[in-house]
Write a protein that holds these residues in place. Structure first.
Motif, PDB file in Angstrom:
ATOM      1  N   TYR A 121      40.565 126.834 121.563  1.00 46.01           N
ATOM      2  CA  TYR A 121      40.551 125.464 122.073  1.00 46.01           C
ATOM      3  C   TYR A 121      40.043 124.522 120.992  1.00 46.01           C
ATOM      4  CZ  TYR A 121      40.957 128.148 126.307  1.00 46.01           C
ATOM      5  OH  TYR A 121      41.385 129.033 127.252  1.00 46.01           O
ATOM      6  N   GLU A 122      40.344 123.206 121.216  1.00 51.81           N
ATOM      7  CA  GLU A 122      39.895 122.213 120.229  1.00 51.81           C
ATOM      8  C   GLU A 122      38.379 122.221 120.122  1.00 51.81           C
ATOM      9  OE1 GLU A 122      42.296 118.392 121.067  1.00 51.81           O
ATOM     10  OE2 GLU A 122      42.728 119.781 122.689  1.00 51.81           O
ATOM     11  N   LEU A 155      34.876 117.783 133.318  1.00 53.57           N
ATOM     12  CA  LEU A 155      33.621 118.537 133.424  1.00 53.57           C
ATOM     13  C   LEU A 155      32.460 117.604 133.802  1.00 53.57           C
ATOM     14  CD1 LEU A 155      32.691 121.481 133.071  1.00 53.57           C
ATOM     15  CD2 LEU A 155      32.154 120.955 130.690  1.00 53.57           C
ATOM     16  N   LYS A 156      32.477 116.404 133.263  1.00 56.31           N
ATOM     17  CA  LYS A 156      31.416 115.429 133.603  1.00 56.31           C
ATOM     18  C   LYS A 156      31.515 115.005 135.074  1.00 56.31           C
ATOM     19  CE  LYS A 156      30.779 113.452 128.996  1.00 56.31           C
ATOM     20  NZ  LYS A 156      31.035 112.279 128.133  1.00 56.31           N
ATOM     21  N   ILE A 210      33.757 125.570 125.124  1.00 57.57           N
ATOM     22  CA  ILE A 210      33.161 125.052 126.361  1.00 57.57           C
ATOM     23  C   ILE A 210      31.662 124.815 126.142  1.00 57.57           C
ATOM     24  CG2 ILE A 210      32.957 125.365 128.851  1.00 57.57           C
ATOM     25  CD1 ILE A 210      35.865 125.212 127.779  1.00 57.57           C
ATOM     26  N   LEU A 217      31.499 121.426 124.924  1.00 55.72           N
ATOM     27  CA  LEU A 217      31.709 120.471 126.027  1.00 55.72           C
ATOM     28  C   LEU A 217      30.443 120.342 126.871  1.00 55.72           C
ATOM     29  CD1 LEU A 217      35.294 121.337 127.394  1.00 55.72           C
ATOM     30  CD2 LEU A 217      34.665 119.911 125.454  1.00 55.72           C
ATOM     31  N   VAL A 238      28.166 117.170 128.076  1.00 61.11           N
ATOM     32  CA  VAL A 238      27.722 116.920 129.456  1.00 61.11           C
ATOM     33  C   VAL A 238      26.217 116.667 129.465  1.00 61.11           C
ATOM     34  CG1 VAL A 238      27.432 117.973 131.749  1.00 61.11           C
ATOM     35  CG2 VAL A 238      29.601 118.226 130.532  1.00 61.11           C
ATOM     36  N   LEU A 251      39.594 123.164 132.217  1.00 62.18           N
ATOM     37  CA  LEU A 251      38.904 123.325 130.939  1.00 62.18           C
ATOM     38  C   LEU A 251      39.877 123.706 129.819  1.00 62.18           C
ATOM     39  CD1 LEU A 251      35.602 125.106 132.081  1.00 62.18           C
ATOM     40  CD2 LEU A 251      36.073 122.663 131.791  1.00 62.18           C
ATOM     41  N   ARG A 252      41.096 124.065 130.177  1.00 59.38           N
ATOM     42  CA  ARG A 252      42.102 124.402 129.158  1.00 59.38           C
ATOM     43  C   ARG A 252      42.911 123.171 128.760  1.00 59.38           C
ATOM     44  NH1 ARG A 252      42.874 128.885 132.844  1.00 59.38           N
ATOM     45  NH2 ARG A 252      44.911 128.098 133.492  1.00 59.38           N
ATOM     46  N   LYS A 253      42.628 122.046 129.383  1.00 56.46           N
ATOM     47  CA  LYS A 253      43.332 120.810 128.996  1.00 56.46           C
ATOM     48  C   LYS A 253      42.828 120.336 127.631  1.00 56.46           C
ATOM     49  CE  LYS A 253      43.929 119.139 133.747  1.00 56.46           C
ATOM     50  NZ  LYS A 253      45.347 118.891 133.903  1.00 56.46           N
ATOM     51  N   SER A 254      43.539 119.358 127.065  1.00 58.68           N
ATOM     52  CA  SER A 254      43.149 118.850 125.745  1.00 58.68           C
ATOM     53  C   SER A 254      41.839 118.086 125.831  1.00 58.68           C
ATOM     54  CB  SER A 254      44.230 117.906 125.201  1.00 58.68           C
ATOM     55  OG  SER A 254      45.436 118.594 125.096  1.00 58.68           O
ATOM     56  N   TYR A 255      41.142 118.078 124.689  1.00 56.95           N
ATOM     57  CA  TYR A 255      39.953 117.253 124.557  1.00 56.95           C
ATOM     58  C   TYR A 255      40.382 115.804 124.339  1.00 56.95           C
ATOM     59  CZ  TYR A 255      35.513 115.522 122.779  1.00 56.95           C
ATOM     60  OH  TYR A 255      34.358 114.812 122.615  1.00 56.95           O
ATOM     61  N   PHE A 307      23.949 123.948 136.746  1.00 55.36           N
ATOM     62  CA  PHE A 307      25.375 123.593 136.817  1.00 55.36           C
ATOM     63  C   PHE A 307      26.234 124.754 136.304  1.00 55.36           C
ATOM     64  CE2 PHE A 307      28.948 121.088 134.665  1.00 55.36           C
ATOM     65  CZ  PHE A 307      29.707 120.992 135.821  1.00 55.36           C
ATOM     66  N   ALA A 350      32.714 116.864 137.442  1.00 60.70           N
ATOM     67  CA  ALA A 350      32.247 118.033 138.207  1.00 60.70           C
ATOM     68  C   ALA A 350      30.726 118.077 138.220  1.00 60.70           C
ATOM     69  CB  ALA A 350      32.818 119.315 137.603  1.00 60.70           C
ATOM     70  N   LYS A 351      30.129 117.728 137.073  1.00 59.60           N
ATOM     71  CA  LYS A 351      28.662 117.683 137.000  1.00 59.60           C
ATOM     72  C   LYS A 351      28.094 116.676 137.992  1.00 59.60           C
ATOM     73  CE  LYS A 351      27.281 114.787 134.271  1.00 59.60           C
ATOM     74  NZ  LYS A 351      27.120 113.331 134.385  1.00 59.60           N
ATOM     75  N   ASP A 408      25.091 113.314 128.982  1.00 62.24           N
ATOM     76  CA  ASP A 408      25.535 112.402 130.036  1.00 62.24           C
ATOM     77  C   ASP A 408      24.715 112.611 131.311  1.00 62.24           C
ATOM     78  OD1 ASP A 408      27.420 110.457 131.052  1.00 62.24           O
ATOM     79  OD2 ASP A 408      28.369 112.076 132.164  1.00 62.24           O
ATOM     80  N   ASN A 414      39.417 117.355 129.116  1.00 64.06           N
ATOM     81  CA  ASN A 414      38.662 118.447 129.760  1.00 64.06           C
ATOM     82  C   ASN A 414      37.182 118.087 129.938  1.00 64.06           C
ATOM     83  OD1 ASN A 414      38.109 118.622 127.042  1.00 64.06           O
ATOM     84  ND2 ASN A 414      38.722 120.769 126.811  1.00 64.06           N
ATOM     85  N   VAL A 415      36.598 117.436 128.944  1.00 58.88           N
ATOM     86  CA  VAL A 415      35.168 117.122 129.072  1.00 58.88           C
ATOM     87  C   VAL A 415      34.934 116.037 130.123  1.00 58.88           C
ATOM     88  CG1 VAL A 415      34.883 115.326 127.293  1.00 58.88           C
ATOM     89  CG2 VAL A 415      33.024 116.937 127.760  1.00 58.88           C
TER      90      VAL A 415
END
Lengths: 44, 385
Positions: free
Chosen positions: A6-7, B147-148, A10, A13, A17, B136-140, A38, B150-151, A20, B143-144
């Motif tokens: 992946y770019e 995720l935010k 996780i 990522l 988060v 989460l497999r989507k492009s950056y 989480f 979801a948080k 944030d 995806n983040v």
């Protein structure tokens, strides 16, 4: 099982988060604890 | 002090005394229910998922008409919407909108135990999460951003847990017994990584790797239980739903399940916490191990065990919680009362006993309501010490 690349990982990522979490005090322990909760929710 | 405050304090005293093998004033009657509360209130899950007040009202409503001293849970146990946003997970609503269902997936290959053992969290986050959650497999950065979101939903869920417990405390004087969730490391592997069939195969083919993996998961589990705290309160309790042991022989349990789980229990006890051990299925072949748990550290919430045998064999070590099968609560009222009377006569003397159904109430047909009302009233009055 093929593990794709992946770019950003996780883990990377999750670090974003963690930046944030303005609703929490700026105490690293508190933020780490919330982030772990989480992450565990996503495990389960 | 409001009436509900006094009732709340009395009920906590009743529960904690029974927990510690003292005789309280009455046998505590404990509610084990989740989505049944929603249908009892005349609603479906979709009616409450975006309306906290409605959710709180649903989980409080049974206490207006049915006698209880405490409840295990005060709101829905999962935020299914969060998992759906992430494009995966194992939880979904039933077609009739009445229950939350679980589907099993296998997210880890059998040859990946070394990675799980080496660093459980890094392996899980970087390799398991993208397999599990398609978002989460989507492009950056798409995806983040998901995720935010979801948080934020997770934060909302945490707040709902606290606020719902406060709501039923203030409105009905009912304490919520569960404040955190723990699991046995073996169950974590089975439930979230390998699945039932594969884990049972691994138990025969890769026992040493399972042992190492369960040991590696102990610190993860303790971090989850501690929730950032240095010590744990003795009340409310840490709830351990325990899935696999019913399917393990005593030899397998002793070798693969018990050492890491016992370590989790001992560390929880050392931190001052107390536990509800939900002995799912039948544990009668494992009572020798249960008696190694520190005395008065836990309640055993029974499912299929013979309650009289459990009281006799493990009742000095743990408090026993159970007493009536959901099936019995669909029979005649007199049969229900007869069962409840026999259970109280044999299990209540000396304390260490709480009355509860053998399974969680989930759907409207799980019990005949008039029987549940009658039985709980009977247990409260007949169960006076």
């Amino acid at each position: 099982m093929i593990v794709p690349k992946y770019e950003k990982s996780i883990t990377d990522l999750m670090q974003e988060v963690k930046e944030d979490l303005d609703f929490l005090p700026e105490v690293d322990e508190v933020r780490v604890s919330f982030l772990f909760a989480f992450e565990y929710m996503l495990i389960s | 002090m409001k009436v509900s405050d006094q009732m709340y304090q009395d009920r906590i005293k009743r529960i904690t005394k029974a927990f510690s093998h003292e005789e309280p004033d009455h046998v505590p009657v404990i509610m084990n229910a989740e989505t049944w509360n929603v249908s009892y209130s005349g609603m479906k899950i979709e009616d409450i998922i975006n309306d906290k007040e409605k959710e709180f009202e649903c989980f409080n409503k049974p206490f207006e008409n049915i006698y209880y001293d405490g409840t295990l849970f005060s709101c829905l146990s999962r935020d299914v919407e969060m998992y759906e946003l992430l494009g995966g997970g194992a939880y979904f609503y039933s077609d009739d909108g009445v229950t939350i269902q679980h589907k099993e997936y296998v997210f880890m290959n059998e040859d990946e135990y070394p990675k799980l053992i080496h660093d459980p969290m890094s392996f899980t986050i970087d390799e398991i999460f993208p397999r599990k959650y398609s978002a989460l497999r989507k492009s950056y950065p798409e995806n983040v951003e998901i995720l935010k979101k979801a948080k934020n939903m997770f934060l909302d869920y945490l707040q709902r847990i606290g606020h719902s417990a406060q709501y039923i405390k203030e409105n009905s004087g009912i304490p919520t017994l569960v404040s955190g969730i723990g699991q046995a490391p073996f169950d974590v592997i089975m439930d979230y990584y390998r699945g039932f069939k594969e884990t049972m195969q691994d138990a025969r083919r890769r026992p040493e790797e399972i042992i190492e993996a369960t040991n590696a998961l102990v610190p993860v589990m303790m971090k989850n239980i501690k929730q950032g705290k240095q010590n744990l309160e003795s009340y409310p309790f840490v709830y351990f739903p325990l899935h696999a042991p019913s399917f393990l022989s005593p030899k397998q349990f002793e070798k693969l399940y018990w050492p890491s789980f016992k370590e989790v229990l001992n560390q929880t006890a050392e931190l001052g916490g107390k536990a509800i051990l939900h002995l799912e299925g039948n544990w009668e072949h494992l009572y020798d191990f249960i008696n190694e748990v520190p005395k008065d550290f836990a309640i055993a919430l029974l499912e299929k065990d013979d309650i009289f045998k459990a009281k006799d064999k493990i009742g000095d070590t743990l408090a026993i919680c159970g007493g009536i099968e959901l099936g019995t609560l669909r029979a005649s009222k007199s049969e229900c009362i007869e069962v409840a009377k026999r259970v109280i006569d044999k299990c209540a003397p000396g304390g260490g006993f709480m009355f509860c159904t053998d399974k969680a109430l989930l759907t409207p047909g799980d019990v005949k309501l008039e029987n549940l009302i009658a039985v709980n009233e009977f247990v409260h009055s007949y169960g006076k010490y």
